[in-house]
Motif scaffolding. Structure first.
Motif, short mmCIF file in Angstrom:
data_model
loop_
_atom_site.label_atom_id
_atom_site.label_comp_id
_atom_site.label_asym_id
_atom_site.label_seq_id
_atom_site.Cartn_x
_atom_site.Cartn_y
_atom_site.Cartn_z
N ASP A 74 0.82 -1.21 0.00
CA ASP A 74 0.00 0.00 0.00
C ASP A 74 0.86 1.26 0.00
O ASP A 74 1.21 1.79 1.05
N LEU A 75 1.18 1.72 -1.20
CA LEU A 75 2.03 2.90 -1.30
C LEU A 75 1.27 4.12 -1.75
O LEU A 75 1.84 5.18 -1.99
N GLY A 76 -0.02 3.95 -1.91
CA GLY A 76 -0.82 5.09 -2.34
C GLY A 76 -2.23 4.83 -1.90
O GLY A 76 -2.48 4.53 -0.75
N ASP A 77 -3.14 4.92 -2.84
CA ASP A 77 -4.52 4.68 -2.46
C ASP A 77 -5.03 3.39 -3.08
O ASP A 77 -6.21 3.11 -3.08
N ASP A 78 -4.12 2.59 -3.60
CA ASP A 78 -4.57 1.45 -4.37
C ASP A 78 -3.68 0.22 -4.16
O ASP A 78 -2.65 0.07 -4.79
N THR A 79 -4.11 -0.64 -3.27
CA THR A 79 -3.32 -1.82 -2.96
C THR A 79 -3.18 -2.76 -4.15
O THR A 79 -2.17 -3.44 -4.30
N THR A 80 -4.18 -2.75 -5.03
CA THR A 80 -4.10 -3.64 -6.19
C THR A 80 -2.92 -3.26 -7.08
O THR A 80 -2.32 -4.10 -7.72
N ARG A 81 -2.61 -1.98 -7.06
CA ARG A 81 -1.45 -1.52 -7.81
C ARG A 81 -0.19 -2.18 -7.26
O ARG A 81 0.69 -2.61 -8.01
N GLY A 82 -0.11 -2.28 -5.94
CA GLY A 82 1.02 -2.93 -5.30
C GLY A 82 1.14 -4.39 -5.73
O GLY A 82 2.24 -4.90 -5.94
N LEU A 83 -0.01 -5.03 -5.83
CA LEU A 83 -0.01 -6.43 -6.25
C LEU A 83 0.54 -6.58 -7.67
O LEU A 83 1.31 -7.48 -7.96
#
Lengths: 228, 228
Positions: A74-83
């Motif tokens: 979670d580096l922003g507002d979107d954990t899926t992005r991290g995935l």
DNA sequence: TAACTACCTAGCCAAACGGCTAGGTAGGAG
DNA sequence: CTCCTACCTAGCCGTTTGGCTAGGTAGTTA
């Protein structure tokens, strides 16, 4: 050409005992400094790079080719992005192992992260100081490291979804976020330029995936999974 | 007798420039180490104690009498407990200033913390390395320190609730937790040995206090405020 | 080409919810 | 004693919801 970048960055591998080159990705300075301090107590470990945004991770990995990337999804507002990043790293840079260091423990996220190539998953609040160093070493050796409570979660997750966690589509997430704001289906429909039927459709699908049939619980679970 | 403990712990006050004695309360090792590293770059600051549980905070403050207590309100499963501790410290140990270092930013919690005597409120993810040291110094001088976004939140919070944040009763919290689990009013009624009317009554009151009229949003806000 | 995914729409019905008014009790504080 | 708070109950009415079946399109992959 993906991992060519590594070959010209063997700097740091000059000590008698091979140094483990670690990179840390976390938006939080305190955490980054903390990890650095803890790891550098161990001889043979060095934090060679840091990143605070999704964009910066790929660049930094490409440039420094770390042995282990410790990252918060979670580096922003979107954990899926991290995935997605997690998957990309393990695909393109097989020499870099990913150790996820999460704030929260959500079955869905844990399962997804491992499915996408993460070699370890620890939870910040549960990890002990010595576990971090050991975890990094283990992960570097390709050993899977699961923190307290993570193991059982994986077992359940894999069992219930038969190997493939169902994940929410963009549209479903949009609807859930709107529901979390207290909007009615009708209001959401207007806002999203679709009909109320469509809103209900997405909600039903999301509810099925998150295994509930009540919007209040749906929001709660999505929030707990870091999806909002 | 409350703050007598301070007088016999003047150790660390031996440097030419007066040392700021800091104590850190956070369940997370990484964070504790990180804060220690960052603060000890500044000459004249020393972390003299750490705590990881609510119980340990009071004991440690009594024993070490720090100038500044940096604390995360959420040390277990109950943020309200952290608020109480905050109040107790500022009541009983006026020589110790409290700087809250939170994970999340919730209007309700911010307002409550300041109302109960916290001198500063920073958010982990937003704070820069140098801000932490400056914040500690400022707080020690009795100056109120509010992190990015916290200020406006306080203004709104104080405005909307006219000086006294309404807080949820035990019963209301029970009902909200049940709603978060996806239970219907009827199911909650059975579980709590009351009628459905009563459940609806509590929900209406809670909804009013959290400024919403939809159970999904109610759950979301309560969760965001760390109340579940 | 067919199959698949994500997306969108329609309408029906029963259940659940929100919003309201109008009562009640028990315990503590002034 | 009175006021206040937290708690509990009742019933009504309109709206929102959950659950369902039965369609459609666009884009991707096999």
């Amino acid at each position: 050409m993906a991992n060519d970048g590594r070959s010209d960055v063997p700097l740091g591998r000059r000590s008698p005992m091979a140094t483990t080159r670690v990179m840390v990705a976390d938006r939080n300075v305190i955490t980054r400094v903390g990890i650095r301090s803890i790891l550098e107590r161990n001889a043979g470990m060095a934090v060679v790079a840091e990143a605070t945004t999704y964009e910066a991770i790929l660049d930094a990995v490409d440039e420094h080719g770390p042995d282990v990337l410790i990252m918060d999804l979670d580096l922003g507002d979107d954990t899926t992005r991290g995935l997605k990043i997690c998957e990309e790293i393990t695909d393109r840079y097989p020499g870099t192992k990913v150790l996820v260091l999460a704030n929260t423990l959500s079955e869905m996220i844990v399962v997804e992260a491992l499915r996408r190539g993460a070699t370890g998953y620890l939870c910040k609040d549960d990890v002990k100081a010595d576990e971090l160093g050991k975890g990094v070493k283990a992960v570097q050796d390709g050993e899977t490291v699961l923190g307290k409570g993570v193991g059982s979660m994986v077992a359940r997750g894999l069992g219930s979804s038969r190997g493939q966690a169902e994940h929410l589509t963009d549209r479903e997430l949009d609807v859930i976020r709107a529901v979390a704001k207290g909007l009615s289906n009708k209001q959401i429909a207007v806002q999203m330029y679709v009909t109320e039927s469509t809103v209900k459709f997405h909600l039903q699908n999301a509810a099925r995936k998150l295994n509930t049939h009540r919007r209040a619980e749906l929001v709660h679970r999505a929030a707990a999974a870091g999806l909002l």
